[in-house]
Design a protein around this motif. Sequence first.
Motif, PDB file in Angstrom:
ATOM      1  N   ALA A 193      10.247  29.969 -39.635  1.00  0.00           N
ATOM      2  CA  ALA A 193       9.803  31.632 -40.790  1.00  0.00           C
ATOM      3  C   ALA A 193      11.726  32.062 -39.701  1.00  0.00           C
ATOM      4  O   ALA A 193      11.764  33.538 -40.445  1.00  0.00           O
ATOM      5  N   VAL A 194      11.905  32.152 -38.196  1.00  0.00           N
ATOM      6  CA  VAL A 194      13.139  32.571 -38.095  1.00  0.00           C
ATOM      7  C   VAL A 194      14.048  32.380 -39.409  1.00  0.00           C
ATOM      8  O   VAL A 194      14.852  33.406 -39.384  1.00  0.00           O
TER       9      VAL A 194
ATOM     10  N   LEU B 276      16.485  34.112 -29.522  1.00  0.00           N
ATOM     11  CA  LEU B 276      15.516  34.483 -30.241  1.00  0.00           C
ATOM     12  C   LEU B 276      14.725  35.219 -30.087  1.00  0.00           C
ATOM     13  O   LEU B 276      13.648  35.521 -30.194  1.00  0.00           O
ATOM     14  N   LEU B 277      15.047  36.043 -28.815  1.00  0.00           N
ATOM     15  CA  LEU B 277      14.068  37.138 -27.497  1.00  0.00           C
ATOM     16  C   LEU B 277      13.914  37.831 -28.285  1.00  0.00           C
ATOM     17  O   LEU B 277      12.880  39.001 -27.982  1.00  0.00           O
ATOM     18  N   TRP B 278      14.474  38.737 -29.410  1.00  0.00           N
ATOM     19  CA  TRP B 278      14.323  39.559 -30.122  1.00  0.00           C
ATOM     20  C   TRP B 278      13.927  39.642 -31.891  1.00  0.00           C
ATOM     21  O   TRP B 278      14.315  40.245 -32.292  1.00  0.00           O
ATOM     22  N   LEU B 279      14.182  37.831 -32.576  1.00  0.00           N
ATOM     23  CA  LEU B 279      13.772  37.926 -33.381  1.00  0.00           C
ATOM     24  C   LEU B 279      12.499  37.811 -34.016  1.00  0.00           C
ATOM     25  O   LEU B 279      12.541  37.371 -34.636  1.00  0.00           O
ATOM     26  N   ASN B 280      11.989  38.300 -32.745  1.00  0.00           N
ATOM     27  CA  ASN B 280       9.838  38.482 -33.650  1.00  0.00           C
ATOM     28  C   ASN B 280       9.415  37.220 -33.418  1.00  0.00           C
ATOM     29  O   ASN B 280       8.585  37.210 -34.799  1.00  0.00           O
ATOM     30  N   HIS B 281       9.975  36.026 -33.249  1.00  0.00           N
ATOM     31  CA  HIS B 281       9.665  35.014 -33.354  1.00  0.00           C
ATOM     32  C   HIS B 281       9.854  33.591 -32.187  1.00  0.00           C
ATOM     33  O   HIS B 281      10.677  34.450 -32.026  1.00  0.00           O
ATOM     34  N   SER B 282       8.770  32.890 -32.289  1.00  0.00           N
ATOM     35  CA  SER B 282       9.039  32.193 -31.186  1.00  0.00           C
ATOM     36  C   SER B 282       9.810  31.070 -31.551  1.00  0.00           C
ATOM     37  O   SER B 282       9.747  30.626 -32.601  1.00  0.00           O
ATOM     38  N   LEU B 283      10.214  29.809 -30.596  1.00  0.00           N
ATOM     39  CA  LEU B 283      11.184  28.561 -31.026  1.00  0.00           C
ATOM     40  C   LEU B 283      10.058  27.759 -31.930  1.00  0.00           C
ATOM     41  O   LEU B 283       9.998  26.768 -32.337  1.00  0.00           O
TER      42      LEU B 283
END
Length: 535
Positions: free
Chosen positions: A80-81, A68-75
């Motif tokens: 949206a991810v 998730l660190l480089w997917l431009n979204h938070s948990l």
Amino acid sequence: MRHLLSITHTTRIQAISRENTTLIMETTWVLLSLSLSLCVALAFLLKPNKCKRRLPPGPPAVPLLGNLLWLNHSLTDIEAVLRDLRPRYGPIVTLRIASRTSIFVSDPHLAHKALVEHGAAFADRPTPLPASRFLSNDRHNITTASYGPVWRLLRRNLVSETLHPSRTKLFAGARAWVLGVLTSKLRAEADREAAGVVVMETFQFSMFCLLVLMCFGEKLDEEAVTAIEVATRDLLLFSSQLNAFAFLPRIGKYLLRRKWNTVLELRQRQKDRFLPLIRARREHKMTKQDGNERFVHSYVDSLLDVEIAEEGGRKLTDDELVGLCSEFMNAGTDTTSTALQWIMAELVRHPEVQERLWQEVVAVAGSESEEVREEDLHRMPYLKAVVMEGLRRHPPAHFVLPHAVSEEVTLAGYDIPKGATVNFMVAEMGWDEGVWEEPLEFKPERFLEGGAGHGVDVTGSREIKMMPFGVGRRVCAGLGLAMLHLEYFVANLVKEFEWKAVAGEEVDLSEKTEFTVVMKHPLRALLLPRKKNKY
């Protein structure tokens, strides 16, 4: 002397040499370790998985860190991810959140295969964090219990003793009483607030009143209901912080002693509110005489009779009774009040839909009746269509509670390993363009005869077109009760008031996630009484 100085100098040189050698060796070891870690990370990032098990696809991940660190979204923005990933990876995706592997399914056909065709394999729940087991009394509730005898016992008791249609009829008077509470509060606020009424808090309080009565079998005054509601909600809010105890929970209780003490205090406050009501119900059951009932049937009545055969035939403890009562009220309050707000918001946005519903209410129940009675509801197909469309377009939860796989299963050609956590995307299935035309529009007509939703099986047993209550063996036990409450209160709210938009203000359908997915800007509406009667 010179010889001694020479020896000393030589010794210092040797010591320096040893220090340099040690430093070089340590530096070399650090560099080798970093290089090895980088190689491992690159291997995971750049090379396909060569193990025999073929997991569903997903973005590359670094061990321990996940992806998730480089997917431009938070948990917190996981939806949206997943929407961004679907065009690349398809309707079943694997994400690694830290060291945990989670599988997400957004296709209704795959969901049916998993939850219905392989229902038993997908019926378990992930093992909760050790600190969270405290609130569930070591998984002795319906929500978190493993798929086994304890879960079957507790669920069967709830369904047969409290949620069975013959039992729900016993609470018709309670629903009429709560309707009076609700409409009285809304009338008072409408008289007081010329700029419009914000309705969500009143919806929540009224639904909680109803669930308290169903749970404990007693009408309580507003102060007592509010005390129970605050104690329950405060504990639920604070429980999200138990994740802090995930790593070394025993040590965490000492390092985070203040936080742990707060949890204990909140749980004790809830017990202080619940246990007097439970004990009063126990005493009533022991002393009551035929024909001299003080209270209607309650959920607590059934729980007091439960015996856990697998644990020596013992009765439920006080802590377990408190936990099950809390679960009952939480499950039936936020979901119903959230769905009710979304539906009324759409009726404000679509006055033509509200007018058609009003005409159906008048035709079936009459304009002068005190209320739309429960026996009238089955003669209102447009009412049912409005409620179904509200649940499709605005499901209170966008994910069902996570499922755990009890045995390895093949799904869509991929291996779902034993113990995997699988999540099903409720909102995405209800918005599937392959099933629904203009899925983001509010069109109740699609559930009438000839529409794509006519006769849809909301339980998903035949096929899944929408699944606001989940599907399969873990389908929401309160499905029937939730539909009854939504239809009853929507019909009566439209009968009692004309719901209009505030001048110059549009209804904003933006979302935010709390316990459920609620309106980011709560509904504010002008409520114009249809007639002057009051409850």
